[in-house]
Design an enzyme around this catalytic site. Structure first.
Site, PDB file in Angstrom:
ATOM      1  N   GLN A 252       0.842  -1.200   0.000  1.00  0.00           N
ATOM      2  CA  GLN A 252       0.000   0.000   0.000  1.00  0.00           C
ATOM      3  C   GLN A 252       0.874   1.245   0.000  1.00  0.00           C
ATOM      4  O   GLN A 252       1.612   1.482   0.961  1.00  0.00           O
ATOM      5  CB  GLN A 252      -0.888  -0.004   1.248  1.00  0.00           C
ATOM      6  CG  GLN A 252      -1.796   1.198   1.374  1.00  0.00           C
ATOM      7  CD  GLN A 252      -2.365   1.319   2.775  1.00  0.00           C
ATOM      8  OE1 GLN A 252      -1.645   1.565   3.736  1.00  0.00           O
ATOM      9  NE2 GLN A 252      -3.672   1.148   2.892  1.00  0.00           N
ATOM     10  N   GLY A 253       0.841   2.031  -1.068  1.00  0.00           N
ATOM     11  CA  GLY A 253       1.685   3.222  -1.172  1.00  0.00           C
ATOM     12  C   GLY A 253       0.928   4.494  -0.863  1.00  0.00           C
ATOM     13  O   GLY A 253       0.530   5.228  -1.771  1.00  0.00           O
ATOM     14  N   TYR A 254       0.701   4.756   0.425  1.00  0.00           N
ATOM     15  CA  TYR A 254      -0.007   5.985   0.818  1.00  0.00           C
ATOM     16  C   TYR A 254       0.970   7.005   1.420  1.00  0.00           C
ATOM     17  O   TYR A 254       1.152   8.086   0.899  1.00  0.00           O
ATOM     18  CB  TYR A 254      -1.106   5.676   1.835  1.00  0.00           C
ATOM     19  CG  TYR A 254      -2.359   5.001   1.283  1.00  0.00           C
ATOM     20  CD1 TYR A 254      -2.457   4.620  -0.052  1.00  0.00           C
ATOM     21  CD2 TYR A 254      -3.452   4.748   2.117  1.00  0.00           C
ATOM     22  CE1 TYR A 254      -3.605   3.995  -0.543  1.00  0.00           C
ATOM     23  CE2 TYR A 254      -4.606   4.128   1.631  1.00  0.00           C
ATOM     24  CZ  TYR A 254      -4.674   3.754   0.312  1.00  0.00           C
ATOM     25  OH  TYR A 254      -5.811   3.143  -0.151  1.00  0.00           O
ATOM     26  N   SER A 255       1.614   6.645   2.564  1.00  0.00           N
ATOM     27  CA  SER A 255       2.444   7.613   3.293  1.00  0.00           C
ATOM     28  C   SER A 255       3.674   8.026   2.492  1.00  0.00           C
ATOM     29  O   SER A 255       4.188   7.256   1.675  1.00  0.00           O
ATOM     30  CB  SER A 255       2.916   7.016   4.615  1.00  0.00           C
ATOM     31  OG  SER A 255       1.832   6.788   5.464  1.00  0.00           O
TER      32      SER A 255
ATOM     33  N   GLU B 139     -12.715  -2.247   7.814  1.00  0.00           N
ATOM     34  CA  GLU B 139     -11.425  -2.839   8.145  1.00  0.00           C
ATOM     35  C   GLU B 139     -11.128  -2.693   9.629  1.00  0.00           C
ATOM     36  O   GLU B 139     -10.566  -3.580  10.257  1.00  0.00           O
ATOM     37  CB  GLU B 139     -10.366  -2.141   7.286  1.00  0.00           C
ATOM     38  CG  GLU B 139      -8.947  -2.369   7.699  1.00  0.00           C
ATOM     39  CD  GLU B 139      -8.110  -1.121   7.461  1.00  0.00           C
ATOM     40  OE1 GLU B 139      -7.111  -0.980   8.176  1.00  0.00           O
ATOM     41  OE2 GLU B 139      -8.472  -0.305   6.592  1.00  0.00           O
TER      42      GLU B 139
ATOM     43  N   SER C 287      -3.254   7.624  13.222  1.00  0.00           N
ATOM     44  CA  SER C 287      -2.777   7.575  14.609  1.00  0.00           C
ATOM     45  C   SER C 287      -3.927   7.840  15.580  1.00  0.00           C
ATOM     46  O   SER C 287      -4.981   8.352  15.201  1.00  0.00           O
ATOM     47  CB  SER C 287      -1.693   8.631  14.819  1.00  0.00           C
ATOM     48  OG  SER C 287      -2.272   9.920  14.750  1.00  0.00           O
TER      49      SER C 287
ATOM     50  N   GLU D  82      -4.186  10.091  17.662  1.00  0.00           N
ATOM     51  CA  GLU D  82      -4.506  11.522  17.703  1.00  0.00           C
ATOM     52  C   GLU D  82      -5.413  11.902  16.534  1.00  0.00           C
ATOM     53  O   GLU D  82      -6.364  12.672  16.693  1.00  0.00           O
ATOM     54  CB  GLU D  82      -3.217  12.353  17.682  1.00  0.00           C
ATOM     55  CG  GLU D  82      -2.394  12.256  18.974  1.00  0.00           C
ATOM     56  CD  GLU D  82      -1.722  10.897  19.189  1.00  0.00           C
ATOM     57  OE1 GLU D  82      -1.452  10.199  18.197  1.00  0.00           O
ATOM     58  OE2 GLU D  82      -1.494  10.538  20.352  1.00  0.00           O
TER      59      GLU D  82
END
Lengths: 363, 383
Positions: free
Chosen positions: B123-126, B242, B366, B368
């Site tokens: 998964q290429g998100y960040s 999920e 996260s 937060e």
């Protein structure tokens, strides 16, 4: 998260919400330091609505419903700081109806014309619930109890469900108010209500379950823990709602304070605590019979609800700032109600000690 | 604790339990970190041949078409026996996304190899500059005729160094406002020229994730999922579901048993102060079970909890961390060892699960960020 309800259950919740519209902080203030600290006519009304007999079989004049219905009513009672002892009456009625022949007090309790209150606690932490020191002597028909019960919600009560140790272990019996050898000493609570110490010396009593059983005491205690947890849920739910409303209107630094992340995260935390207790209470309700609640679950619920209700109402005062610290503002009434309910039958720490024993965590 | 199996479900549970006992290699049981692909993928393919690799996929795509309750039973039985975590980016992410948003050609090409276990997805998100603020991502995909040219840098990409394909969020309109309106969803073959993958060692001392450098990588335009600049919606469409799956309380129950065994082995179980903490932890596991059953009940009645499911992510992940903290406390000096502590209750590793669990409050949004979601989208607090 939304609790899934049948249409009958939704109607019940609506009617309970309507009932508490006539209660709330202003009414609760009016009953501070009064005797009795509630309106007997309103208790009677709750009886007519069927709530006091909610767990009583239909064949004995009750509704024959379950823990979900009890929770729906008591959650609203907590939200509205209701002073009428609906929960006490409803769980006592359940205990009075467990024999094949109903107890003579049952009909009057179900209708709200009389009040019977459990008297199970003997010490500050209620850790002796399962092994009462109050003694039961004599033979059936001429039974006597002797001992001391503490932190009893005796206000307006006509009789008590007293746990006592008999020859064959703990038993549950009925003791009428002002029976011979009976002394009641009342103390004011922090929220202007009253709790009592009940001293019994050779006081006549009737056995509630034949043969006497530990189970009768523990099942009533577990039901009481559940009822208290549910009312605590209502208290934290309403306190949270009031606080969120305040965060949406109060301005500082030229901005609504609800836009500040430090406060948003505190708001999220009280929401998480409230919803956790909600899931716990309603999942227990959906999977347990009123007089057969799994003790580990009842204890877990009371531990969690006691801790979270205090944490939530404390945070609500913090988020209100100075105004939250005044007697004039209603938010403090929620903290005080949480203090009372969370201490009854043992606070969070006491429940954890019982939990460690019941769930066998110490070996 | 709260949900009870129907007779048919109990039978299914029994079948799963017996089959796992007979077929899961002992060497793969109770591993605290994910085994490398050469060990793990044969097990993936065994599950696939049994027809159980994709319980939540419809039968037409090679799944089991299982009910939610059956899926939960499967998760619980896999956790109970200590089965290793499989690579889930194909099964839980791009698979369901293609079923919903993919073209027929994309489905035909990509879904069967996921079920068969012959292709691994990442998964290429960040990105280095786009973590919690994902919408600020800057990997650029320029449309040039029938192909995109992709240039950028993805990071924290789980198992990228073992993967064949990566689904990625890329910027296709640098001027768009708000920024997420200029993002597209692209399927990138990691064997293409210009792709460089570097594994990253974690504090748990494993190579669980990697960074991916994309240097003018050519991607056919047919690898675009959905419409151009509609990638943000696609990436977020299946998030709530999920969260429920990954918060199954079975993992917490197992962690609790591990703490009890460790506390018995070191003797701290007799300490009332420790018992109080253990009771609190156990009560919190009960609470997570209640939240989980509640969410499952709503989902089963097509009232998926939506943004409220952030609660389950927060409670589940923070609980798992606190349980591992208690495990370290129970272990005392043994927590510092880099290998399992041998006890009469079995070999128990404390440091690795503790270190490994530091990530659960970071990935997938996260704690937060989840609290921001609750404050804004559930409690409607002002921004």
């Amino acid at each position: 998260m939304e609790v899934r309800l049948t249409s009958e259950q939704s109607l019940l919740r609506e009617s309970a919400a309507k009932f508490i519209a006539g209660a709330g902080a202003k009414v609760a203030r009016g009953y501070r330091h009064q005797s009795p600290g509630f309106d007997p006519a309103r208790l009677h009304e709750a009886g007519e609505l069927g709530w006091l007999g909610i767990l009583v079989p239909e064949s004995m004049g009750g509704q024959g419903l379950g823990l979900t219905e009890l929770a729906l009513v008591l959650e609203q009672a907590g939200r509205g700081l209701v002073c009428e002892p609906i929960g006490l009456a409803a769980i006592s009625a359940a205990a009075l109806s467990q024999e094949r022949a109903p107890h003579p007090m049952l009909q009057r309790v179900v209708s709200g014309q009389a009040l019977v209150a459990p008297a199970l606690q003997e010490s500050a932490h209620g850790t002796d619930i399962a092994e009462p020191r109050t003694r039961l002597t004599g033979a059936d028909g001429a039974l006597r109890v002797s001992g001391r019960k503490m932190f009893v919600c005796a206000d307006g009560a006509d009789g008590f469900l007293v746990s006592a140790a008999g020859r064959d272990g703990p038993a549950l019996c009925y003791v009428a108010r002002n029976a011979p050898g009976y002394t009641l000493t009342e103390t004011q609570t922090v929220d202007g209500r009253r709790l009592a110490t009940l001293d019994l010396a050779d006081t006549p009593a009737d056995l509630l379950a034949h043969p006497p059983s530990r189970n009768a005491v523990e099942s009533l205690n577990n039901l009481a823990l559940f009822a208290l947890s549910t009312e605590l849920l209502g208290v934290m739910d309403r306190a949270q709602e009031m606080t969120l409303d305040y965060l949406r209107i109060r301005k500082q630094f030229g901005k609504l304070i609800g836009s500040f992340q430090a406060l948003q995260h505190q708001a999220a935390n009280i929401y998480i605590r409230t919803e956790s207790v909600r899931s716990l209470v309603y999942q227990i309700a959906a999977n347990n019979e009123p007089l057969g609640i799994d003790p580990a679950l009842a204890i877990a619920a009371k531990a969690k609800a006691s801790e979270d209700a205090l944490a939530v109402t404390q945070t609500c005062i913090q988020l209100h700032g100075g105004i939250g610290f005044t007697d004039e503002h209603d938010i403090g009434l929620y903290l005080k109600r949480a203090m009372l309910l969370s201490s009854l039958l043992g606070n969070a720490a006491a429940q954890r000690r019982r939990y460690a024993a019941v769930a066998r965590l110490s070996a | 604790m709260f949900r009870r199996d129907t007779p048919a479900e109990a039978e299914f549970r029994n079948e799963v339990r017996n089959w796992l006992e007979a077929n899961l290699p002992t060497a793969l049981r109770g591993r605290t970190t994910r085994p490398p692909p050469e060990e793990l993928m044969p097990w993936y393919r065994t599950l696939s041949q049994k027809g159980w690799i994709a319980p939540h996929w419809p039968k037409q795509y090679g799944g089991m078409g299982a009910t939610l309750n059956e899926q939960i039973i499967m998760t619980e039985e896999l956790a109970r026996i200590g089965a290793p975590h499989l690579p889930v980016q194909g099964l839980n992410h791009i698979g369901p996304i293609l079923m919903e948003f993919g073209t027929d050609a994309q489905k035909q090409k990509h879904l069967p190899p996921i079920v068969a276990g012959t292709v691994i997805w990442a998964q290429g998100y960040s990105e280095p500059g786009a973590g919690s603020d994902l919408a600020s991502l800057s990997t650029r995909a320029t449309l040039d005729g029938d192909r995109f040219v992709v240039k950028g840098h993805k990071i924290w990409t789980t198992w990228a160094h073992h993967s064949d394909w990566m689904f990625a969020l890329v910027r296709t309109d640098p001027q768009a406002q708000p920024r997420h309106a200029g993002i597209s969803f692209l399927l990138i073959d990691l064997h293409s020229p210009g792709v460089k993958v570097r594994p990253i060692r974690t504090i748990a001392n494993d190579d669980e994730f990697a960074e991916v450098f994309l240097d003018d990588v050519v991607v056919p335009a047919e690898n675009l999922v959905g419409k151009l600049n509609d990638g943000w919606r696609i990436a977020n469409a299946l998030l709530g579901h999920e969260r429920i799956g990954t918060s199954n309380p079975q993992f917490a129950l197992i962690a609790l048993e591990r703490i009890k065994a460790m506390a018995q082995a070191t003797g701290v179980i007799a300490d009332p102060a420790f018992q109080d903490r253990l009771a609190a932890a156990s009560i919190n596991v009960t609470t997570l079970s209640a939240l989980f059953s509640h969410a499952v009940e709503l989902t089963n009645h097509e009232k998926s909890p939506g943004p409220e499911s952030s609660i389950i992510k927060i409670v589940g992940s923070e609980l798992l961390q606190s349980l591992n903290e208690l495990l370290v406390e129970a272990a005392g000096g043994h927590a510092t060892a880099d290998r399992p502590f041998h006890t009469q209750f079995g070999d128990i590793d404390a440091a690795v699960p503790y270190l490994f669990s530091r990530r659960v409050t970071i990935y997938g949004g996260s704690s937060e960020i989840q609290r921001n979601v609750i404050a804004r989208r559930v409690l409607n607090l002002p921004s």
